[in-house]
Design an enzyme around this catalytic site. Structure first.
Site, PDB file in Angstrom:
ATOM      1  N   ARG B  12       0.851  -1.205   0.000  1.00  0.00           N
ATOM      2  CA  ARG B  12       0.000   0.000   0.000  1.00  0.00           C
ATOM      3  C   ARG B  12       0.887   1.254   0.000  1.00  0.00           C
ATOM      4  NH1 ARG B  12      -0.305   4.632   2.416  1.00  0.00           N
ATOM      5  NH2 ARG B  12       0.023   3.613   4.425  1.00  0.00           N
ATOM      6  N   ASP B  13       1.642   1.501   1.065  1.00  0.00           N
ATOM      7  CA  ASP B  13       2.541   2.664   1.080  1.00  0.00           C
ATOM      8  C   ASP B  13       3.580   2.511  -0.036  1.00  0.00           C
ATOM      9  OD1 ASP B  13       3.992   4.950   1.939  1.00  0.00           O
ATOM     10  OD2 ASP B  13       3.467   4.570   4.014  1.00  0.00           O
ATOM     11  N   HIS B  16       3.149   3.913  -3.741  1.00  0.00           N
ATOM     12  CA  HIS B  16       3.694   5.212  -4.160  1.00  0.00           C
ATOM     13  C   HIS B  16       5.050   5.013  -4.843  1.00  0.00           C
ATOM     14  CE1 HIS B  16       0.736   7.672  -2.056  1.00  0.00           C
ATOM     15  NE2 HIS B  16       0.975   7.057  -0.911  1.00  0.00           N
ATOM     16  N   SER B 166       3.660  10.816   8.740  1.00  0.00           N
ATOM     17  CA  SER B 166       3.576  10.753   7.266  1.00  0.00           C
ATOM     18  C   SER B 166       4.787  11.350   6.573  1.00  0.00           C
ATOM     19  CB  SER B 166       2.336  11.509   6.785  1.00  0.00           C
ATOM     20  OG  SER B 166       1.209  11.164   7.546  1.00  0.00           O
ATOM     21  N   HIS B 193       3.281   4.534  12.932  1.00  0.00           N
ATOM     22  CA  HIS B 193       3.686   4.350  11.531  1.00  0.00           C
ATOM     23  C   HIS B 193       4.801   5.353  11.228  1.00  0.00           C
ATOM     24  CE1 HIS B 193       2.738   3.884   7.059  1.00  0.00           C
ATOM     25  NE2 HIS B 193       3.222   5.117   7.052  1.00  0.00           N
ATOM     26  N   HIS B 195       8.175   6.982   8.915  1.00  0.00           N
ATOM     27  CA  HIS B 195       8.892   7.136   7.648  1.00  0.00           C
ATOM     28  C   HIS B 195      10.339   7.483   7.971  1.00  0.00           C
ATOM     29  CE1 HIS B 195       6.039   6.635   4.321  1.00  0.00           C
ATOM     30  NE2 HIS B 195       5.133   6.938   5.234  1.00  0.00           N
ATOM     31  N   TYR B 284       3.919  17.788   3.213  1.00  0.00           N
ATOM     32  CA  TYR B 284       3.455  16.777   2.273  1.00  0.00           C
ATOM     33  C   TYR B 284       4.367  16.698   1.058  1.00  0.00           C
ATOM     34  CZ  TYR B 284      -1.097  16.469   4.567  1.00  0.00           C
ATOM     35  OH  TYR B 284      -2.106  16.255   5.458  1.00  0.00           O
TER      36      TYR B 284
END
Lengths: 337, 337
Positions: B12-13, B16, B166, B193, B195, B284
């Site tokens: 899923r991630d 990208h 994120s 979660h 990154h 973002y």
């Protein structure tokens, strides 16, 4: 807090990842960028230090003294450092490096063998160089042993003593405990050198700084042995967010990484099966090929051998024990040889 | 301690990082491997969740429902999870994913907008699915705001509430503080979660676990957006060293990463200039191109724009402010436009 000082190791630890193929031009370009970003120290040498260019440790494309000379010429701010492993490099190599402009030497020994650094540290001190005692495989020694060996380094004249996580095997709580003990027991600077085999190079480095380390190693674009080191530009960014002063220009480091270093790398830095296995087992990378050969012979997984070697704290020079360990494991697994 | 449960997000991630080009065969092979390694949950969806395959978010090569169906068929141990961002995915998408075998849904909102998750979480609960409230960009909210929003998620029926970093912008002390506050305020499971944009995915995840998170995301070979996630096989190795039980077979995860995942990746995961900038600025990734265009127009560094956007806590939907910020910065720099 004492000003934090970063030593860039891509031109030494990164020599492993470059298969010792650095050219004078590459060293000039990278040094120019590091100097412009105002990195305090730049280490330049064969991956295994002065005199490392041998069949055993890998032949350098370019004589390391030529690389050091080039770096010295390009750096009017940064000081050039060299690494020396007694037994590989000699007092003569050290004098030669000093003559051509190296200002700091890091004398590296296995974490339990600080005594072999005595003569080299004393010579460096007499030459007027800055001195570092560099305790490799620091994950292998319990805290009291590490402190004892660090005190030896201090007594030989080291201005700084490093705990070096050569295999990238340390966890944050362990780094905290060891650096704190060193900070409490020594009066000289404490340093920390990370590898990223367990994905903890930056996390462990923060733990070391929190507990008193003021000398830190990084490598631009993580260009170092194994899974690489604490990525210098990432570390500088994190420290800026934490308002810890490094004196290094973040944008210049980022641009150097992207535009000068990344394009010359033989492979990108990732945590692969091999580098993860070494970090997990906590063993020398040179054991890997021996273990793979033994694994094939006895029909077992080479990872089981490496993990067992780590448990038994086998060190360099004891490679002949690898086959014995493999045989024992095979017997345990009831595999017919 | 409650058993730690890892959700694998590479399907899923990682979508990208794969430019949403996953094939049914790739999803089958990876799911087969994850299932054999006994990973508890596998998330499968477009990178932006159910319904994400659009011109705006990137068109998928394969309909996500076909990928989910394939994963469900291959997994007799692992449960298949889906991600849903209200406004991109719909209640109808959720029902369809449930019908074809998804057992868990993670309803994701910006950290200050939990209220838009109410209907979706309630519907999922009524369908008998496991439910997760997934608070994105958690670095942007102060602790009390995060707790308030997490409590909303809990009140809508979330079995677990995640703090989601994120942008890969959080530091370990911040993770510790936020997870501890969530743990103290909520009765449901707390998740984290990560990154890796600041090189802290594993370090932050350990901090989260230490302070009470029992649901953790990882991606095999770090295959995820930005600089990737906490690399699952590395995390499993670290947790084994710490004697924290995950139920996952380390060797099988390592082999899957090396033999199945690495060969299909479009690029290896490194911390590049772009991903580091996003983590440092805490914005973002979709802002990057806008910032680069504005930087060109006003002859300034796009990093200065992104960092300023981060300071002002600009969120998705406010992209028109990027040019204004660039103009202001240019004026400050006394650059003639």
């Amino acid at each position: 807090m004492t000003q934090l000082k970063i030593t860039e190791v891509a031109l030494r630890d990164g020599s492993h990842a470059m298969s010792h193929q650095y050219t004078v031009e590459q060293v000039r370009n990278i040094t120019k960028g590091l100097n412009a970003a105002r990195v305090p120290y730049i280490e330049v040498a064969h991956g295994d230090g002065l005199g490392g260019s041998t069949i055993q440790y890998g032949l350098s494309k370019t004589d390391e003294l030529k690389l050091i000379e080039a770096a010295v010429e390009e750096a009017d701010f940064s000081k050039i450092a060299v690494l020396l492993l007694p037994g590989i490099g000699t007092i003569q190599d050290l004098k030669e490096a000093h003559r051509i402009g190296a200002k700091m030497v890091r004398v590296a020994t296995h974490v339990t063998e600080a005594d072999v650094a005595k003569q080299h540290l004393e010579t460096a001190k007499n030459l007027g160089m800055e001195t570092v005692g560099f305790l490799m495989m620091s994950h292998m020694a319990p805290v009291d042993k590490l402190v004892e060996q660090a005190k030896l380094m201090e007594s030989y004249g080291a201005d700084t003593v490093y705990a070096v996580d050569s295999a990238g095997a340390m966890l944050p709580y362990e780094v905290s405990e060891k650096i704190k003990a060193l900070r409490d027991a020594l009066t000289v600077n404490i340093g920390y050198h990370a590898h990223n085999n367990l994905g903890l190079a930056i996390g462990n480095t923060l733990a070391a700084i929190e507990h008193g380390a003021t000398r830190i190693d990084g490598s631009v674009r993580a260009l170092g042995a194994g899974a690489g080191n604490a990525q210098t530009e990432v570390l500088v960014a994190v420290l800026e967010k934490m308002e810890v002063e490094t004196g290094i220009d973040l944008y210049k480091m980022m641009d150097l990484a992207e535009e000068v270093v990344a394009p010359i790398m033989q492979t990108t830095q990732e945590i692969t099966k091999d580098s993860l296995t070494l970090g997990y087992a906590g063993v020398y990378s040179s054991f890997r090929l021996h273990a793979e050969r033994a694994a094939k012979k006895f029909n077992i997984d080479s990872r089981d051998i490496l993990i067992e070697l780590g448990k038994r704290e086998i060190v360099g020079g004891q490679e002949d024990m690898i086959v014995d360990v493999a045989a024992e494991l095979a017997q345990k697994n009831q595999v017919t040889v």
